[in-house]
Design a protein around this motif. Structure first.
Motif, mmCIF file in Angstrom:
data_model
loop_
_atom_site.group_PDB
_atom_site.id
_atom_site.type_symbol
_atom_site.label_atom_id
_atom_site.label_comp_id
_atom_site.label_asym_id
_atom_site.label_seq_id
_atom_site.Cartn_x
_atom_site.Cartn_y
_atom_site.Cartn_z
ATOM 1 N N HIS A 24 11.909 62.754 -24.316
ATOM 2 C CA HIS A 24 11.041 62.518 -23.176
ATOM 3 C C HIS A 24 9.677 61.937 -23.549
ATOM 4 N N VAL A 25 9.549 61.385 -24.738
ATOM 5 C CA VAL A 25 8.247 60.861 -25.135
ATOM 6 C C VAL A 25 8.006 59.450 -24.595
ATOM 7 N N THR A 26 9.060 58.802 -24.068
ATOM 8 C CA THR A 26 8.900 57.426 -23.614
ATOM 9 C C THR A 26 7.978 57.329 -22.408
ATOM 10 N N GLY A 27 8.151 58.174 -21.386
ATOM 11 C CA GLY A 27 7.318 58.139 -20.195
ATOM 12 C C GLY A 27 7.699 57.000 -19.275
ATOM 13 N N ILE A 28 6.963 56.898 -18.177
ATOM 14 C CA ILE A 28 7.220 55.864 -17.183
ATOM 15 C C ILE A 28 6.465 54.595 -17.550
ATOM 16 N N GLU A 29 7.089 53.437 -17.315
ATOM 17 C CA GLU A 29 6.481 52.144 -17.632
ATOM 18 C C GLU A 29 6.173 51.409 -16.332
ATOM 19 N N ILE A 30 4.962 50.844 -16.233
ATOM 20 C CA ILE A 30 4.525 50.138 -15.028
ATOM 21 C C ILE A 30 4.190 48.699 -15.405
ATOM 22 N N TYR A 31 4.631 47.755 -14.559
ATOM 23 C CA TYR A 31 4.447 46.338 -14.843
ATOM 24 C C TYR A 31 3.708 45.666 -13.672
ATOM 25 N N THR A 32 2.575 45.042 -13.968
ATOM 26 C CA THR A 32 1.792 44.302 -12.976
ATOM 27 C C THR A 32 1.254 43.030 -13.626
ATOM 28 N N PRO A 33 0.922 42.008 -12.827
ATOM 29 C CA PRO A 33 0.217 40.859 -13.407
ATOM 30 C C PRO A 33 -1.183 41.282 -13.809
ATOM 31 N N SER A 34 -1.725 40.654 -14.832
ATOM 32 C CA SER A 34 -3.063 41.036 -15.297
ATOM 33 C C SER A 34 -4.153 40.509 -14.373
ATOM 34 N N GLU A 35 -3.907 39.348 -13.721
ATOM 35 C CA GLU A 35 -4.904 38.750 -12.832
ATOM 36 C C GLU A 35 -4.215 38.162 -11.600
ATOM 37 N N VAL A 36 -4.891 38.250 -10.464
ATOM 38 C CA VAL A 36 -4.413 37.637 -9.218
ATOM 39 C C VAL A 36 -5.609 36.989 -8.530
ATOM 40 N N ALA A 38 -6.800 34.908 -4.910
ATOM 41 C CA ALA A 38 -6.416 34.643 -3.529
ATOM 42 C C ALA A 38 -7.549 33.939 -2.805
ATOM 43 N N VAL A 39 -7.191 33.092 -1.832
ATOM 44 C CA VAL A 39 -8.183 32.384 -1.028
ATOM 45 C C VAL A 39 -8.708 33.319 0.056
ATOM 46 N N ASN A 40 -9.984 33.259 0.305
ATOM 47 C CA ASN A 40 -10.644 34.093 1.304
ATOM 48 C C ASN A 40 -9.926 33.990 2.657
ATOM 49 N N GLY A 41 -9.555 35.164 3.213
ATOM 50 C CA GLY A 41 -8.917 35.212 4.520
ATOM 51 C C GLY A 41 -7.411 35.095 4.523
ATOM 52 N N THR A 42 -6.782 34.976 3.365
ATOM 53 C CA THR A 42 -5.326 34.847 3.293
ATOM 54 C C THR A 42 -4.686 36.183 2.930
ATOM 55 N N ASN A 43 -3.352 36.220 3.005
ATOM 56 C CA ASN A 43 -2.592 37.405 2.620
ATOM 57 C C ASN A 43 -2.064 37.230 1.200
ATOM 58 N N VAL A 44 -2.014 38.326 0.446
ATOM 59 C CA VAL A 44 -1.526 38.244 -0.934
ATOM 60 C C VAL A 44 -0.797 39.536 -1.288
ATOM 61 N N LYS A 45 0.301 39.383 -2.020
ATOM 62 C CA LYS A 45 1.084 40.534 -2.462
ATOM 63 C C LYS A 45 0.661 40.943 -3.864
ATOM 64 N N LEU A 46 0.370 42.233 -4.035
ATOM 65 C CA LEU A 46 0.064 42.779 -5.354
ATOM 66 C C LEU A 46 1.343 43.397 -5.906
ATOM 67 N N LYS A 47 1.931 42.719 -6.888
ATOM 68 C CA LYS A 47 3.230 43.108 -7.433
ATOM 69 C C LYS A 47 3.080 44.257 -8.422
ATOM 70 N N ASP A 107 10.246 49.145 -7.042
ATOM 71 C CA ASP A 107 9.186 48.232 -6.632
ATOM 72 C C ASP A 107 8.150 49.033 -5.843
ATOM 73 N N ALA A 108 6.904 49.025 -6.310
ATOM 74 C CA ALA A 108 5.826 49.770 -5.667
ATOM 75 C C ALA A 108 4.721 48.829 -5.189
ATOM 76 N N SER A 109 5.087 47.632 -4.764
ATOM 77 C CA SER A 109 4.111 46.615 -4.399
ATOM 78 C C SER A 109 3.500 46.891 -3.021
ATOM 79 N N ILE A 110 2.299 46.345 -2.815
ATOM 80 C CA ILE A 110 1.652 46.356 -1.517
ATOM 81 C C ILE A 110 1.183 44.939 -1.200
ATOM 82 N N THR A 111 0.881 44.684 0.070
ATOM 83 C CA THR A 111 0.346 43.388 0.488
ATOM 84 C C THR A 111 -1.007 43.597 1.146
#
Length: 204
Positions: A24-36, A38-47, A107-111
């Motif tokens: 059990h030493v592995t633990g949970i692994e989380i993957y996200t982009p390092s940088e995102v 977005a243009v002001n006023g638009t919608n964007v998904k945070l993966k 998948d734990a993404s939000i928009t």
């Protein structure tokens, strides 16, 4: 040569404790982009996706999204998920953050909707899948800009497209010049033939 049982039993017990702990030493692994960006006023998904050594279910997974503003060490709550999504009821993210993930797909993404400049900072995705609760968080440096900047892929596409355009133009010029020369040569041959006909003394 045989060892007495009272010397072997401590080794067996020690192995029983050590081996399960090593699983059990592995633990949970989380993957996200390092940088995102977005243009002001638009919608964007945070993966944000994750992997876990334990079975995943909506009842076992807890997701927390937090936000750390620029030049501030205080984190703000953005979104919370436990069996069902809990969007923010107050603060800067009220009406802006919505669930777009799928726990069974890990998948734990939000928009974020209509992002303003006040969203500049770091978004932090934290996932726990009980009893697998150990692991690092995913962090996304988020920037809101007035105009979309050209990515390396876009620049490469423009360069290739421009080069193809230049080649087509040069090819068109080459074909046009060749056609003009051929037509001019045919006219010269026809003109010479007529001149010869006019100057031939045998023709009355």
């Amino acid at each position: 040569m045989f060892y007495p049982m009272y010397r072997i039993w401590p080794l067996i017990l020690l192995g029983a404790f050590v081996v399960p702990g090593m699983r059990h030493v592995t633990g949970i692994e989380i993957y996200t982009p390092s940088e995102v960006e977005a243009v002001n006023g638009t919608n964007v998904k945070l993966k944000c996706t994750f992997s876990s050594s334990h079975p995943v279910s909506p009842q076992s997974v807890i997701v927390s999204w937090n936000f750390r503003p620029i030049n501030s060490g205080t984190d703000e709550s953005v979104f919370y998920y436990q069996e069902v999504p809990y969007p923010p009821q107050d603060g800067r993210f009220k009406g802006h953050a919505v669930w777009s993930g799928d726990i069974m797909r890990k998948d734990a993404s939000i928009t974020l909707h209509e992002v303003p400049p006040t969203f500049n900072g770091t978004f932090i995705c934290q996932v726990r899948n009980r009893p697998d609760v150990h692991g690092s968080n995913g962090e996304i440096v988020f920037r809101v800009v007035n105009k979309a900047s050209l990515s390396e892929i876009s620049i490469l596409a423009l360069s290739v497209g421009g080069a193809c355009g230049v080649i087509l133009i040069l090819l068109g010029i080459f074909v046009a010049v060749k056609f003009y020369r051929k037509r001019r040569m045919n006219n010269d041959i026809e003109l010479h033939a007529r001149e010869h006909e006019w100057k031939d003394p045998t023709v009355w």
